[in-house]
Design a protein around this motif. Structure first.
Motif, PDB file in Angstrom:
ATOM      1  N   HIS A 184       1.047  -0.972   0.117  1.00 44.24           N
ATOM      2  CA  HIS A 184      -0.312   0.224   0.109  1.00 44.24           C
ATOM      3  C   HIS A 184       0.887   1.337   0.244  1.00 44.24           C
ATOM      4  N   ASN A 185       1.622   1.430   1.037  1.00 42.20           N
ATOM      5  CA  ASN A 185       2.223   2.983   0.858  1.00 42.20           C
ATOM      6  C   ASN A 185       3.352   3.151  -0.355  1.00 42.20           C
ATOM      7  N   ASN A 186       4.216   1.815  -0.404  1.00 39.18           N
ATOM      8  CA  ASN A 186       4.998   1.983  -2.289  1.00 39.18           C
ATOM      9  C   ASN A 186       3.743   2.009  -3.056  1.00 39.18           C
ATOM     10  N   LEU A 187       2.538   2.183  -3.255  1.00 35.68           N
ATOM     11  CA  LEU A 187       2.040   1.920  -4.590  1.00 35.68           C
ATOM     12  C   LEU A 187       1.511   3.936  -4.123  1.00 35.68           C
ATOM     13  N   ARG A 188       1.967   4.489  -3.105  1.00 36.45           N
ATOM     14  CA  ARG A 188       1.056   5.565  -2.575  1.00 36.45           C
ATOM     15  C   ARG A 188       1.928   6.244  -3.023  1.00 36.45           C
ATOM     16  N   LEU A 189       3.473   5.929  -3.067  1.00 36.36           N
ATOM     17  CA  LEU A 189       4.438   6.463  -3.273  1.00 36.36           C
ATOM     18  C   LEU A 189       4.789   6.336  -4.788  1.00 36.36           C
ATOM     19  N   LEU A 190       4.661   5.685  -5.584  1.00 38.00           N
ATOM     20  CA  LEU A 190       5.039   5.250  -7.204  1.00 38.00           C
ATOM     21  C   LEU A 190       3.590   6.100  -7.262  1.00 38.00           C
ATOM     22  N   SER A 191       2.384   6.628  -7.207  1.00 36.79           N
ATOM     23  CA  SER A 191       0.749   7.575  -7.413  1.00 36.79           C
ATOM     24  C   SER A 191       1.490   8.771  -7.548  1.00 36.79           C
ATOM     25  N   ARG A 192       2.631   8.931  -6.739  1.00 38.95           N
ATOM     26  CA  ARG A 192       3.196  10.416  -6.243  1.00 38.95           C
ATOM     27  C   ARG A 192       3.619  10.965  -7.742  1.00 38.95           C
ATOM     28  N   ARG A 193       4.540   9.739  -8.476  1.00 36.77           N
ATOM     29  CA  ARG A 193       5.511   9.832  -9.586  1.00 36.77           C
ATOM     30  C   ARG A 193       4.386  10.195 -11.194  1.00 36.77           C
ATOM     31  N   THR A 194       2.922   9.931 -11.323  1.00 37.60           N
ATOM     32  CA  THR A 194       2.240   9.637 -11.954  1.00 37.60           C
ATOM     33  C   THR A 194       1.298  10.831 -12.920  1.00 37.60           C
ATOM     34  N   LEU A 195       1.012  11.470 -13.871  1.00 31.99           N
ATOM     35  CA  LEU A 195       0.336  12.433 -14.466  1.00 31.99           C
ATOM     36  C   LEU A 195      -1.123  12.797 -13.278  1.00 31.99           C
ATOM     37  N   GLN A 196      -1.716  12.227 -13.439  1.00 35.96           N
ATOM     38  CA  GLN A 196      -3.127  12.110 -12.599  1.00 35.96           C
ATOM     39  C   GLN A 196      -2.422  12.356 -11.163  1.00 35.96           C
ATOM     40  N   TYR A 197      -1.337  12.222 -10.609  1.00 35.47           N
ATOM     41  CA  TYR A 197      -1.235  12.485  -8.674  1.00 35.47           C
ATOM     42  C   TYR A 197      -1.045  14.319  -9.245  1.00 35.47           C
ATOM     43  N   LYS A 198      -0.122  14.124 -10.518  1.00 37.27           N
ATOM     44  CA  LYS A 198       0.257  16.055 -10.115  1.00 37.27           C
ATOM     45  C   LYS A 198      -1.069  16.316 -11.207  1.00 37.27           C
ATOM     46  N   ASN A 199      -1.637  16.146 -11.518  1.00 35.78           N
ATOM     47  CA  ASN A 199      -2.909  17.293 -11.754  1.00 35.78           C
ATOM     48  C   ASN A 199      -3.818  17.178 -10.705  1.00 35.78           C
ATOM     49  N   GLY A 200      -3.890  16.590  -9.747  1.00 32.14           N
ATOM     50  CA  GLY A 200      -4.716  16.122  -8.664  1.00 32.14           C
ATOM     51  C   GLY A 200      -5.836  15.092  -8.700  1.00 32.14           C
ATOM     52  N   ASP A 201      -5.661  15.008  -9.116  1.00 32.14           N
ATOM     53  CA  ASP A 201      -6.687  13.399  -9.953  1.00 32.14           C
ATOM     54  C   ASP A 201      -6.519  11.970  -9.210  1.00 32.14           C
ATOM     55  N   MET A 202      -5.356  12.437  -8.341  1.00 30.29           N
ATOM     56  CA  MET A 202      -4.940  10.631  -7.596  1.00 30.29           C
ATOM     57  C   MET A 202      -4.803  10.939  -6.205  1.00 30.29           C
ATOM     58  N   TRP A 203      -5.856   9.804  -5.913  1.00 29.45           N
ATOM     59  CA  TRP A 203      -5.554  10.425  -4.042  1.00 29.45           C
ATOM     60  C   TRP A 203      -4.456   9.697  -2.803  1.00 29.45           C
TER      61      TRP A 203
END
Length: 245
Positions: A184-203
């Protein structure tokens, strides 16, 4: 710390410092095990760069205290740390010369102000004021000694564990729960590298606020969001739910 604990125990037991104390031996073994677990290269490097541990006030505070550069264990770990931090031999030699000047009060560090301030000033302020002549170890000291002590990482991890090990999954094994927290923690950290997260669409559960995991937008996070939209991970949680229950 161990010396202070020994003094307190021997004072309570009304024993001479040279006498044997079974209780102190037990406490000493616990403290030594904890020290061994926490004794890492950066810990020893930071200890070696803290001017307080070279001051007369500190050295006279308890029997058998010696400055860090005279402690063989700390010196060994410090050298290993410098090898990793400064791979170039010429650069490392220069850093060692700077450390020698600092620890032995040579060159500019022989000034009375330098030595007197060691036990009276905050380490960060001391290096800021007195470390300009040794820029390499000054930069390293400011990085290491400026690290805040915080339990936020542990608290965040516990919050994630609490979210996974819920009333609905109360029979999940400790190893499986640990694995799920890790994923869970590693998926959360990996999500921060995605475009969705940078655009505010990823939790991102709580972001860097570990205590908000169960309160996002005023309510409990939807269980489905735990998977970061990863079906495989979601299946790991829910497919065997009946089996766990």
């Amino acid at each position: 710390m161990i010396e202070e604990v020994k003094v307190a125990i021997y004072k309570e037991e009304c024993k001479e410092y040279e006498e044997e104390s079974p209780f102190y031996n037990v406490v000493y073994s616990i403290l030594l095990a904890r020290w061994t677990k926490s004794s890492r290269l950066l810990h020893c490097m930071a200890h070696s760069l803290n001017p307080r541990y070279y001051s007369i006030e500190y050295l006279n505070g308890a029997p058998n205290r010696i400055p860090p550069h005279q402690n063989s264990e700390i010196a060994k770990e410090r050298k290993e740390c410098l090898k990793k931090y400064f791979a170039n031999e010429d650069e490392r030699r220069m850093v060692n010369e700077e450390f020698a000047s600092f620890s032995a009060c040579l060159d500019e560090f022989a000034s009375s102000d330098f030595m007197n301030d060691r036990g009276k000033m905050d380490p960060i302020k001391w290096w800021t004021v007195h470390g300009s002549t040794t820029p390499n170890i000054q930069k390293l000291a400011l990085k290491l000694l400026g690290q805040p002590c915080s339990s936020s990482c542990c608290e965040r991890n516990w919050s994630t564990y609490k979210f996974i090990h819920s009333l609905r999954r109360n029979r999940i094994t400790p190893q499986r729960a640990e694995d799920l927290v890790f994923v869970h923690n590693n998926l959360r950290l990996l999500s921060r590298r995605t475009l969705q997260y940078k655009n505010g669409d990823m939790w991102d559960i709580g972001g860097d606020d570990y205590d908000t995991i169960v309160n996002v937008n005023g309510g409990m996070i939807e269980i489905a969001n735990l998977s970061l939209d990863e079906p495989d991970f979601e299946g790991v949680i829910f497919d065997n739910e009946d089996e766990d229950d």
